[in-house]
Design an enzyme around this catalytic site. Structure first.
Site, PDB file in Angstrom:
ATOM      1  N   THR A  13      33.153 -60.554  10.092  1.00 33.87           N
ATOM      2  CA  THR A  13      32.327 -61.057   8.980  1.00 33.87           C
ATOM      3  C   THR A  13      32.043 -62.549   9.161  1.00 33.87           C
ATOM      4  O   THR A  13      30.877 -62.979   9.158  1.00 33.87           O
ATOM      5  CB  THR A  13      33.057 -60.826   7.638  1.00 33.87           C
ATOM      6  OG1 THR A  13      33.358 -59.434   7.514  1.00 33.87           O
ATOM      7  CG2 THR A  13      32.216 -61.285   6.459  1.00 33.87           C
ATOM      8  N   VAL A  14      33.104 -63.338   9.343  1.00 36.94           N
ATOM      9  CA  VAL A  14      32.914 -64.799   9.390  1.00 36.94           C
ATOM     10  C   VAL A  14      32.338 -65.230  10.743  1.00 36.94           C
ATOM     11  O   VAL A  14      31.352 -65.984  10.791  1.00 36.94           O
ATOM     12  CB  VAL A  14      34.236 -65.540   9.076  1.00 36.94           C
ATOM     13  CG1 VAL A  14      34.011 -67.049   9.089  1.00 36.94           C
ATOM     14  CG2 VAL A  14      34.807 -65.099   7.734  1.00 36.94           C
ATOM     15  N   GLY A 134      35.801 -70.176   0.023  1.00 35.97           N
ATOM     16  CA  GLY A 134      34.608 -69.786   0.780  1.00 35.97           C
ATOM     17  C   GLY A 134      33.671 -70.939   1.060  1.00 35.97           C
ATOM     18  O   GLY A 134      34.013 -71.880   1.768  1.00 35.97           O
ATOM     19  N   ILE A 136      32.432 -73.270  -0.940  1.00 35.21           N
ATOM     20  CA  ILE A 136      32.507 -74.508  -1.742  1.00 35.21           C
ATOM     21  C   ILE A 136      33.196 -75.602  -0.906  1.00 35.21           C
ATOM     22  O   ILE A 136      34.284 -75.375  -0.402  1.00 35.21           O
ATOM     23  CB  ILE A 136      33.337 -74.302  -3.035  1.00 35.21           C
ATOM     24  CG1 ILE A 136      32.827 -73.108  -3.842  1.00 35.21           C
ATOM     25  CG2 ILE A 136      33.366 -75.573  -3.875  1.00 35.21           C
ATOM     26  CD1 ILE A 136      33.722 -72.772  -5.045  1.00 35.21           C
ATOM     27  N   GLY A 187      32.842 -57.078   2.928  1.00 30.26           N
ATOM     28  CA  GLY A 187      33.464 -58.077   3.814  1.00 30.26           C
ATOM     29  C   GLY A 187      34.178 -59.183   3.056  1.00 30.26           C
ATOM     30  O   GLY A 187      34.511 -60.215   3.627  1.00 30.26           O
ATOM     31  N   GLU A 190      40.618 -59.341   2.343  1.00 32.00           N
ATOM     32  CA  GLU A 190      41.438 -59.633   3.509  1.00 32.00           C
ATOM     33  C   GLU A 190      41.716 -58.335   4.263  1.00 32.00           C
ATOM     34  O   GLU A 190      41.586 -57.229   3.712  1.00 32.00           O
ATOM     35  CB  GLU A 190      42.768 -60.249   3.065  1.00 32.00           C
ATOM     36  CG  GLU A 190      42.622 -61.630   2.465  1.00 32.00           C
ATOM     37  CD  GLU A 190      41.904 -62.597   3.393  1.00 32.00           C
ATOM     38  OE1 GLU A 190      42.390 -62.860   4.491  1.00 32.00           O
ATOM     39  OE2 GLU A 190      40.811 -63.072   3.022  1.00 32.00           O
ATOM     40  N   LYS A 205      45.842 -70.441  -0.630  1.00 30.80           N
ATOM     41  CA  LYS A 205      44.824 -71.475  -0.896  1.00 30.80           C
ATOM     42  C   LYS A 205      45.384 -72.557  -1.817  1.00 30.80           C
ATOM     43  O   LYS A 205      45.107 -73.749  -1.643  1.00 30.80           O
ATOM     44  CB  LYS A 205      43.589 -70.820  -1.509  1.00 30.80           C
ATOM     45  CG  LYS A 205      42.867 -69.889  -0.533  1.00 30.80           C
ATOM     46  CD  LYS A 205      41.894 -68.970  -1.235  1.00 30.80           C
ATOM     47  CE  LYS A 205      41.090 -68.128  -0.254  1.00 30.80           C
ATOM     48  NZ  LYS A 205      40.372 -67.027  -0.902  1.00 30.80           N
TER      49      LYS A 205
HETATM   50  P1  NDP Z   1      37.074 -59.513  10.308  1.00 26.31           P
HETATM   51  O1  NDP Z   1      38.115 -58.466  10.353  1.00 26.31           O
HETATM   52  O2  NDP Z   1      35.723 -59.157   9.823  1.00 26.31           O
HETATM   53  O3  NDP Z   1      36.915 -60.139  11.777  1.00 26.31           O
HETATM   54  C1  NDP Z   1      38.002 -60.378  12.625  1.00 26.31           C
HETATM   55  C2  NDP Z   1      37.476 -60.501  14.045  1.00 26.31           C
HETATM   56  O4  NDP Z   1      38.564 -60.810  14.899  1.00 26.31           O
HETATM   57  C3  NDP Z   1      36.855 -59.206  14.555  1.00 26.31           C
HETATM   58  O5  NDP Z   1      35.662 -59.491  15.237  1.00 26.31           O
HETATM   59  C4  NDP Z   1      37.891 -58.661  15.547  1.00 26.31           C
HETATM   60  O6  NDP Z   1      37.332 -57.963  16.634  1.00 26.31           O
HETATM   61  C5  NDP Z   1      38.478 -59.970  16.049  1.00 26.31           C
HETATM   62  N1  NDP Z   1      39.804 -59.764  16.604  1.00 26.31           N
HETATM   63  C6  NDP Z   1      40.865 -59.141  16.059  1.00 26.31           C
HETATM   64  N2  NDP Z   1      41.902 -59.137  16.911  1.00 26.31           N
HETATM   65  C7  NDP Z   1      41.476 -59.771  18.019  1.00 26.31           C
HETATM   66  C8  NDP Z   1      42.070 -60.078  19.263  1.00 26.31           C
HETATM   67  N3  NDP Z   1      43.305 -59.722  19.558  1.00 26.31           N
HETATM   68  N4  NDP Z   1      41.333 -60.758  20.172  1.00 26.31           N
HETATM   69  C9  NDP Z   1      40.061 -61.116  19.918  1.00 26.31           C
HETATM   70  N5  NDP Z   1      39.438 -60.848  18.755  1.00 26.31           N
HETATM   71  C10 NDP Z   1      40.144 -60.186  17.825  1.00 26.31           C
HETATM   72  O7  NDP Z   1      37.687 -60.719   9.475  1.00 26.31           O
HETATM   73  P2  NDP Z   1      36.894 -61.841   8.684  1.00 26.31           P
HETATM   74  O8  NDP Z   1      35.773 -62.349   9.487  1.00 26.31           O
HETATM   75  O9  NDP Z   1      36.637 -61.370   7.304  1.00 26.31           O
HETATM   76  O10 NDP Z   1      38.024 -62.971   8.534  1.00 26.31           O
HETATM   77  C11 NDP Z   1      38.344 -63.842   9.593  1.00 26.31           C
HETATM   78  C12 NDP Z   1      39.170 -64.992   9.050  1.00 26.31           C
HETATM   79  O11 NDP Z   1      38.401 -65.695   8.064  1.00 26.31           O
HETATM   80  C13 NDP Z   1      40.459 -64.585   8.324  1.00 26.31           C
HETATM   81  O12 NDP Z   1      41.435 -65.568   8.554  1.00 26.31           O
HETATM   82  C14 NDP Z   1      40.056 -64.569   6.861  1.00 26.31           C
HETATM   83  O13 NDP Z   1      41.147 -64.774   6.001  1.00 26.31           O
HETATM   84  C15 NDP Z   1      39.122 -65.753   6.835  1.00 26.31           C
HETATM   85  N6  NDP Z   1      38.144 -65.778   5.760  1.00 26.31           N
HETATM   86  C16 NDP Z   1      37.375 -64.680   5.497  1.00 26.31           C
HETATM   87  C17 NDP Z   1      36.402 -64.733   4.529  1.00 26.31           C
HETATM   88  C18 NDP Z   1      35.529 -63.562   4.217  1.00 26.31           C
HETATM   89  O14 NDP Z   1      34.722 -63.649   3.273  1.00 26.31           O
HETATM   90  N7  NDP Z   1      35.613 -62.475   4.954  1.00 26.31           N
HETATM   91  C19 NDP Z   1      36.175 -65.959   3.747  1.00 26.31           C
HETATM   92  C20 NDP Z   1      37.033 -67.067   4.110  1.00 26.31           C
HETATM   93  C21 NDP Z   1      37.975 -66.956   5.066  1.00 26.31           C
HETATM   94  P3  NDP Z   1      36.558 -56.549  16.431  1.00 26.31           P
HETATM   95  O15 NDP Z   1      35.352 -56.894  15.633  1.00 26.31           O
HETATM   96  O16 NDP Z   1      36.229 -56.103  17.802  1.00 26.31           O
HETATM   97  O17 NDP Z   1      37.524 -55.676  15.699  1.00 26.31           O
HETATM   98  N1  HSE Z   2      39.545 -62.392   0.751  1.00 24.92           N
HETATM   99  C1  HSE Z   2      39.140 -63.696   0.380  1.00 24.92           C
HETATM  100  C2  HSE Z   2      38.573 -63.669  -1.014  1.00 24.92           C
HETATM  101  C3  HSE Z   2      38.134 -64.232   1.349  1.00 24.92           C
HETATM  102  O1  HSE Z   2      38.196 -62.592  -1.480  1.00 24.92           O
HETATM  103  O2  HSE Z   2      38.502 -64.708  -1.653  1.00 24.92           O
HETATM  104  C4  HSE Z   2      37.763 -65.669   1.089  1.00 24.92           C
HETATM  105  O3  HSE Z   2      38.827 -66.514   1.328  1.00 24.92           O
END
Ligand code: NDP
Ligand code: HSE
Length: 436
Positions: A13-14, A134, A136, A187, A190, A205
C-alpha cells in the site's frame, strides 16, 4: 546535479503509493528538493504479484540486502513493516551510510532509541513522518513548528482504522467485524489488525509523539492501552444523549508527578472539533504554553496520504544531503544530550473524569449505596441519570459522569460497587476528557 537514487523496500500500500506520487509529481518535487529523485530499485516478497504502481524502469529483487549494499543508492525507504527484518535492514543500511525514511511506527516506538543512536554515530538521518497520523505533518509540526513552546499535553485520534470502524458503527449501525474487513481491503489496517483495534498501533504512535513533545526517550512499554472492541451501542447512544462522542484517543500529558501516556476510548464533548473527526481521518490537538491549542487534521492511513508524508521526508533528506550532520534537526526534536528522565506514570496514577454505566435493581436505597462508595473514594458525581427499566426486567440502567479523579480510586470503587448484590453484571467505564 546528479539525481538522488532511492531504493524502496516493500511495494505494498505505502510503497506503491510512494512510487505513484513520486512519478506523478516528479517535476514539482524536484523543484522543491533541488535535485531529481529517482526510484531505481525496489524489493518485495513476490515479484510476480500485481502492483498498484508501475514498476517499469525499477530494478526489482526479493532480497532487500541487494539494495542496501548497492553503493549507488543514497536513500532507503523501509516500507515493509514489522520489527525484526525491518530493524536488521535499517541497521545494516545505516552501517552502509544510507539515509533512511520509514513509515514503521512499531519499529520506531520499540527500537527507535537504538536506531537513532546508531544513525547519529554514522552521521545519517532517519526520518519517520509517515509513522504517525498518516498524511498529517504532525512530527514536523511538533519537532520544528512548536519548538518555542513547553508542550503541556496532546490528544489525538491517531488510528485511522479504529476511527473508521467507530464512525461506520455509529452512523450506519454496521457490524464491527464487517467494517474491519473493509478497512483491511482499503489498505488502512496493520498486517495484524488487532494492533489497530486494541490500541497498540495508537500506543506506538503516542510513544513517538510524547518523545518529540517532552524530550523523553521512546517508552512504548509504559503506554496504557485499552481497545475499542468492548464499546457497546448503548454507551454510544447514552454518551450522545449527554452531549458527548466516544473516540479512541491517545493522550500524553505532563503533570507535576510525571507524564501520562494512555490510549483508550474517551468521551469528548461533541462541540469540540476533534469529536467530529470521522472515518479514516485523524486529528491531533497539541497544547503549547505559548501558542495555546493547535489542531492538525488529515487522512490517517491509505496509500497516497501516507506517501505524501514519506516523500516530505525524502525531500528533507535531499535538501540537507551534503550539509554538516551537526546542524540537522535532532531525530527526536531535542538535542541528544538533553533528553530528560521525567517518569512516565502508571495507569493507577492517571487523573481523568469518567462515564460509568451500571445495571441496578429498581428499588429504594440502591443508588444511595453506590454514591456512598464513590464518595468514600473522594469521587464527585457530575451527573446521574436513571433510565426506564429494560422491557420485562426489574433492573434499570444508571449512567453517571464523575469529576476528575485518580484512576486508583476509581478502580477500587468499581470493585466495591460490582460486589453489591443490587448491581447486576460489570460496570461499563469510559474515561472522559473535556480537552478544554
Ligand atoms: P503492505 O503489507 O501493503 O506492504 C508490505 C510490503 O512489504 C509488500 O510489498 C511486501 O511484499 C513487502 N515485503 C514483505 N516482506 C518482505 C521481505 N521479506 N522482503 C521484501 N519485501 C517484503 O503494508 P503497508 O504498505 O500497509 O505498510 C507498510 C508500512 O507502513 C508498515 O510499517 C505500516 O505500519 C506503515 N504504515 C502503513 C499505512 C497504511 O495506510 N497502510 C499508513 C502509515 C504507515 P509483497 O507485496 O510481495 O507481499
Ligand atoms: N493501521 C494504521 C491506521 C495505518 O489505521 O491508522 C496508519 O498508521
Amino acid at each position: 546535479m546528479k539525481p538522488v537514487k532511492v531504493g524502496v523496500l516493500g511495494l505494498g500500500t505505502v510503497g506503491g503509493g510512494v512510487v505513484n506520487v513520486l512519478t506523478r509529481n516528479a517535476k514539482e518535487i524536484s523543484r522543491r528538493a533541488g535535485r531529481k529523485i529517482l526510484v531505481t530499485h525496489a524489493s518485495a516478497r513476490n515479484l510476480t504479484q500485481e502492483r498498484i504502481c508501475d514498476t517499469q524502469g525499477i530494478e526489482l529483487t526479493t532480497n532487500s540486502l541487494d539494495i542496501i549494499n548497492d553503493p549507488e543508492i543514497d536513500i532507503i525507504l523501509e516500507l515493509i513493516g514489522g520489527t525484526t527484518l525491518a530493524k536488521n535492514l535499517i541497521l545494516q543500511a545505516i552501517e552502509n551510510g544510507k539515509h533512511i525514511v520509514t513509515a514503521n511506527k512499531a519499529l520506531i516506538a520499540l527500537h527507535g532509541n537504538e536506531i537513532f543512536a546508531k544513525a547519529s554515530e554514522k552521521g545519517v538521518m532517519v526520518l519517520f513522518e509517515a509513522a504517525v497520523a498518516g498524511g498529517i505533518p504532525i512530527i514536523k509540526a511538533i519537532r520544528e513548528g512548536l519548538s518555542g513552546n513547553q508542550i503541556e499535553w496532546l490528544a489525538g485520534i491517531i488510528n485511522g482504522t479504529g476511527n473508521f470502524i467507530l464512525t461506520e458503527m455509529r452512523d450506519k449501525g454496521r457490524d464491527f467485524s464487517e467494517v474491519l474487513a473493509e478497512a483491511q481491503v482499503l489498505g488502512y489496517a496493520e498486517a495484524d489488525p488487532t494492533f489497530d483495534v486494541e490500541g497498540i498501533d495508537a500506543g506506538h504512535k503516542l510513544a513517538i509523539l510524547a518523545s518529540l513533545a517532552f524530550g523523553i526517550p521512546l517508552q512504548f512499554e509504559k503506554v496504557f492501552t485499552e481497545g475499542i472492541s468492548n464499546i457497546s451501542r448503548a454507551d454510544v447512544e447514552y454518551a450522545e444523549e449527554l452531549g458527548y462522542r466516544i473516540k479512541h484517543l491517545g493522550i500524553a500529558r505532563k503533570t507535576e508527578q510525571g507524564i501520562e501516556l494512555r490510549v483508550h476510548p474517551t468521551l469528548i464533548p461533541e462541540r469540540r472539533l476533534i469529536a467530529n473527526v470521522d472515518g479514516v481521518m485523524n486529528a491531533v490537538l497539541v497544547q503549547g504554553d505559548a501558542v495555546g491549542p493547535t489542531l492538525y487534521y488529515g487522512a490517517g492511513a491509505g496509500a497516497e496520504p501516507t506517501a505524501s508524508a514519506v516523500i516530505s521526508d525524502v525531500v528533507d533528506v535531499v535538501r540537507v544531503l551534503t550539509g554538516d550532520p551537526e546542524h540537522r534537526v535532532p531525530h527526536l526534536a531535542f538535542q541528544e544530550d538533553a533528553i530528560s528522565d521525567i517518569p512516565v506514570l502508571t495507569s493507577e496514577q492517571i487523573q481523568t473524569a469518567y462515564y460509568l454505566r451500571l445495571t441496578a435493581e429498581d428499588k429504594p436505597g440502591v443508588l444511595a449505596e453506590v454514591t456512598r462508595i464513590l464518595s468514600n473514594h473522594n469521587i464527585s458525581i457530575e451527573a446521574l441519570i436513571q433510565k426506564e427499566p429494560l422491557e420485562g426486567k426489574t433492573v434499570v440502567p444508571v449512567i453517571m459522569l464523575t469529576q476528575t479523579t485518580l484512576e486508583k480510586e476509581m478502580n477500587a470503587a468499581i470493585i466495591e460497587i460490582e460486589a453489591l448484590s443490587t448491581i447486576t453484571g460489570s460496570i461499563s467505564r469510559i474515561r472522559l476528557e473535556t480537552l478544554g
